[in-house]
Design a protein around this motif. Structure first.
Motif, PDB file in Angstrom:
ATOM      1  N   PRO A 110       0.778  15.736   3.874  1.00 34.35           N
ATOM      2  CA  PRO A 110       1.730  14.971   3.045  1.00 34.35           C
ATOM      3  C   PRO A 110       2.676  14.070   3.823  1.00 34.35           C
ATOM      4  CG  PRO A 110       2.368  17.280   3.177  1.00 34.35           C
ATOM      5  CD  PRO A 110       1.014  17.187   3.800  1.00 34.35           C
ATOM      6  N   ASP A 111       2.860  14.342   5.106  1.00 32.98           N
ATOM      7  CA  ASP A 111       3.794  13.541   5.905  1.00 32.98           C
ATOM      8  C   ASP A 111       3.084  12.501   6.772  1.00 32.98           C
ATOM      9  OD1 ASP A 111       6.029  14.997   4.935  1.00 32.98           O
ATOM     10  OD2 ASP A 111       5.588  16.605   6.374  1.00 32.98           O
ATOM     11  N   THR A 112       1.801  12.272   6.495  1.00 30.24           N
ATOM     12  CA  THR A 112       1.003  11.338   7.295  1.00 30.24           C
ATOM     13  C   THR A 112       0.436  10.244   6.406  1.00 30.24           C
ATOM     14  OG1 THR A 112       0.368  13.142   8.795  1.00 30.24           O
ATOM     15  CG2 THR A 112      -0.973  11.150   8.850  1.00 30.24           C
ATOM     16  N   LEU A 113       0.520   9.003   6.853  1.00 36.73           N
ATOM     17  CA  LEU A 113      -0.055   7.891   6.097  1.00 36.73           C
ATOM     18  C   LEU A 113      -1.552   7.811   6.375  1.00 36.73           C
ATOM     19  CD1 LEU A 113       2.605   5.042   6.378  1.00 36.73           C
ATOM     20  CD2 LEU A 113       2.424   6.908   4.733  1.00 36.73           C
ATOM     21  N   ILE A 114      -2.332   7.810   5.291  1.00 36.45           N
ATOM     22  CA  ILE A 114      -3.787   7.846   5.369  1.00 36.45           C
ATOM     23  C   ILE A 114      -4.349   6.576   4.734  1.00 36.45           C
ATOM     24  CG2 ILE A 114      -5.849   9.131   4.658  1.00 36.45           C
ATOM     25  CD1 ILE A 114      -3.868  11.579   4.355  1.00 36.45           C
ATOM     26  N   LEU A 115      -5.293   5.944   5.417  1.00 35.65           N
ATOM     27  CA  LEU A 115      -5.865   4.691   4.923  1.00 35.65           C
ATOM     28  C   LEU A 115      -7.375   4.784   4.807  1.00 35.65           C
ATOM     29  CD1 LEU A 115      -5.337   1.646   4.225  1.00 35.65           C
ATOM     30  CD2 LEU A 115      -5.908   1.168   6.613  1.00 35.65           C
ATOM     31  N   GLY A 116      -7.897   4.482   3.615  1.00 37.69           N
ATOM     32  CA  GLY A 116      -9.325   4.335   3.428  1.00 37.69           C
ATOM     33  C   GLY A 116      -9.722   2.892   3.664  1.00 37.69           C
ATOM     34  N   ASP A 120       7.156  12.614 -10.383  1.00 40.50           N
ATOM     35  CA  ASP A 120       8.338  13.267  -9.820  1.00 40.50           C
ATOM     36  C   ASP A 120       8.082  13.897  -8.468  1.00 40.50           C
ATOM     37  OD1 ASP A 120       9.749  12.640 -12.176  1.00 40.50           O
ATOM     38  OD2 ASP A 120       8.944  14.416 -13.179  1.00 40.50           O
ATOM     39  N   THR A 121       6.953  13.563  -7.860  1.00 41.11           N
ATOM     40  CA  THR A 121       6.623  14.117  -6.545  1.00 41.11           C
ATOM     41  C   THR A 121       6.220  12.983  -5.603  1.00 41.11           C
ATOM     42  OG1 THR A 121       4.241  14.393  -6.910  1.00 41.11           O
ATOM     43  CG2 THR A 121       5.691  16.142  -7.749  1.00 41.11           C
ATOM     44  N   TYR A 135       0.287  11.693  -3.177  1.00 39.66           N
ATOM     45  CA  TYR A 135      -0.589  10.517  -3.082  1.00 39.66           C
ATOM     46  C   TYR A 135       0.167   9.231  -2.733  1.00 39.66           C
ATOM     47  CZ  TYR A 135      -3.565  13.911  -5.353  1.00 39.66           C
ATOM     48  OH  TYR A 135      -4.241  15.062  -5.653  1.00 39.66           O
ATOM     49  N   ARG A 136       1.461   9.321  -2.480  1.00 41.30           N
ATOM     50  CA  ARG A 136       2.195   8.133  -2.011  1.00 41.30           C
ATOM     51  C   ARG A 136       1.780   7.775  -0.593  1.00 41.30           C
ATOM     52  NH1 ARG A 136       3.497   9.611  -7.127  1.00 41.30           N
ATOM     53  NH2 ARG A 136       5.185   8.349  -7.978  1.00 41.30           N
ATOM     54  N   ASN A 137       1.221   8.737   0.114  1.00 43.20           N
ATOM     55  CA  ASN A 137       0.826   8.510   1.505  1.00 43.20           C
ATOM     56  C   ASN A 137      -0.627   8.062   1.648  1.00 43.20           C
ATOM     57  OD1 ASN A 137      -0.040  11.089   0.638  1.00 43.20           O
ATOM     58  ND2 ASN A 137      -0.247  11.797   2.750  1.00 43.20           N
ATOM     59  N   LEU A 172       0.817  -1.206   0.000  1.00 44.21           N
ATOM     60  CA  LEU A 172       0.000   0.000   0.000  1.00 44.21           C
ATOM     61  C   LEU A 172       0.854   1.261   0.000  1.00 44.21           C
ATOM     62  CD1 LEU A 172      -2.045  -2.221   0.971  1.00 44.21           C
ATOM     63  CD2 LEU A 172      -3.168  -0.409   2.275  1.00 44.21           C
ATOM     64  N   TYR A 173       1.997   1.200   0.685  1.00 43.67           N
ATOM     65  CA  TYR A 173       2.861   2.376   0.813  1.00 43.67           C
ATOM     66  C   TYR A 173       4.310   2.011   0.465  1.00 43.67           C
ATOM     67  CZ  TYR A 173      -1.222   3.655   3.651  1.00 43.67           C
ATOM     68  OH  TYR A 173      -2.498   3.884   4.100  1.00 43.67           O
ATOM     69  N   PRO A 174       4.569   1.624  -0.767  1.00 46.65           N
ATOM     70  CA  PRO A 174       5.927   1.157  -1.126  1.00 46.65           C
ATOM     71  C   PRO A 174       7.011   2.214  -0.938  1.00 46.65           C
ATOM     72  CG  PRO A 174       4.575   1.491  -3.094  1.00 46.65           C
ATOM     73  CD  PRO A 174       3.654   1.581  -1.919  1.00 46.65           C
ATOM     74  N   ASP A 175       6.659   3.491  -1.026  1.00 48.22           N
ATOM     75  CA  ASP A 175       7.651   4.561  -0.875  1.00 48.22           C
ATOM     76  C   ASP A 175       8.122   4.713   0.563  1.00 48.22           C
ATOM     77  OD1 ASP A 175       7.616   6.740  -3.513  1.00 48.22           O
ATOM     78  OD2 ASP A 175       6.118   5.170  -3.413  1.00 48.22           O
TER      79      ASP A 175
END
Length: 289
Positions: free
Chosen positions: A118-124, A148-149, A152-154, A60-63
């Motif tokens: 942007p610095d918080t992991l969010i889960l639906g 390049d950004t 939405y990685r989070n 879900l959060y590979p980055d």
């Protein structure tokens, strides 16, 4: 002449095409049709971890996967056979999921919160198969549109029944925000036990929330709003947030405007009822004694 594809085949072909990594087209809802509601007491053949420590969030959060985790290093004396017998450890992330959007629907709020935090992991969290797939494809497309950004990685989405398995995914005091947006009102009295806010479920929310964390609720049904306020007010682990503080919270405006149900209420000139509840500190043993 080639046979004409039925609607189900068209949906499956469309979704398969969106599985390509390079696809940047946002998914269309008409290919993800499903019933509006699902019975939370039914057996949906869900997959869930026995405990939060065994949940693998890496897909879900590979980055945010921690590379070269020392916990994954093999013991020097281990043989290949020994290693094959060891239980597979989930990959660690650099941070924990902190925001849960319960019953996220088509992901409007989850998606809107991602750049806001942007610095918080969010889960639906969503129980319906096709709707979960829509949100997953939507996040994948948005990531592809912004290569390049970190946008939405989070954000991530998971098919889950939070009424049954919330503590299987989140450890004690993990979450800082829980959103409960336009839940099914279950108008009939015999269906009230299916409401996502109840005495029992509020205790589970209290367990997974850190002190100071906020539960956000919104609905267009006055009776359900009263029900949620009544049950959170009656719970010793929560206190209602003042209206002044509520309106100063940027997440409230996003919750009002970005969910699909919220937009529908807006189009119909309906009312939206909002209430926020803060997780209180647990009393110390000395204070209780």
């Amino acid at each position: 002449m080639a046979p004409t594809k039925n609607k189900r085949q068209k949906r499956e072909d469309y979704r398969a095409a969106l599985r390509e990594e390079s696809v940047t087209e946002l998914p269309r809802k008409k290919f993800y049709r499903q019933r509006a509601h699902a019975n939370p007491f039914s057996d949906h053949h869900l997959i869930y971890p026995p405990s939060p420590d065994q949940m693998d969030w890496s897909s879900l959060y590979p980055d945010y996967v921690v590379e070269g985790d020392p916990m994954e290093q093999n013991e020097p004396s281990e043989t290949a056979a020994d290693q094959s017998l060891r239980p597979v450890k989930p990959k660690r992330l650099s941070k924990d999921v902190e925001v849960a959007d319960i019953g996220c629907g088509f992901g409007g709020l989850t998606i809107a919160l991602a750049p806001l935090m942007p610095d918080t992991l969010i889960l639906g969290l969503e129980i319906r198969v096709s709707v979960t797939q829509f949100v997953e494809d939507r996040i994948k497309a948005l990531r592809a549109q912004n290569p390049d950004t970190k946008l939405y990685r989070n954000a991530g989405v998971l098919r889950a029944n939070t009424m049954k398995f919330l503590p299987n995914f989140f450890k004690k005091g993990q979450l800082s925000k829980i959103f409960i947006c336009f839940p099914d009102p279950h108008f009939k009295a015999r269906k009230h036990k299916q409401r996502i806010v109840s005495t029992t479920l509020n205790s589970e929310y209290a367990f997974v929330m850190k002190p100071g964390g906020i539960v956000y609720t919104i609905t267009d049904v006055p009776d359900l709003h009263g029900w949620m306020v009544q049950h959170f007010d009656a719970h010793l682990s929560f206190e209602r947030v003042s209206e002044e503080e509520q309106e100063a919270d940027p997440c409230v405006e996003v919750m009002r405007t970005e969910t699909e149900e919220g937009k529908k209420v807006e189009r119909n000139n309906g009312q939206k009822f909002v209430a926020l509840f803060r997780r209180l500190e647990d009393p110390s043993y000395d204070a209780v004694v």
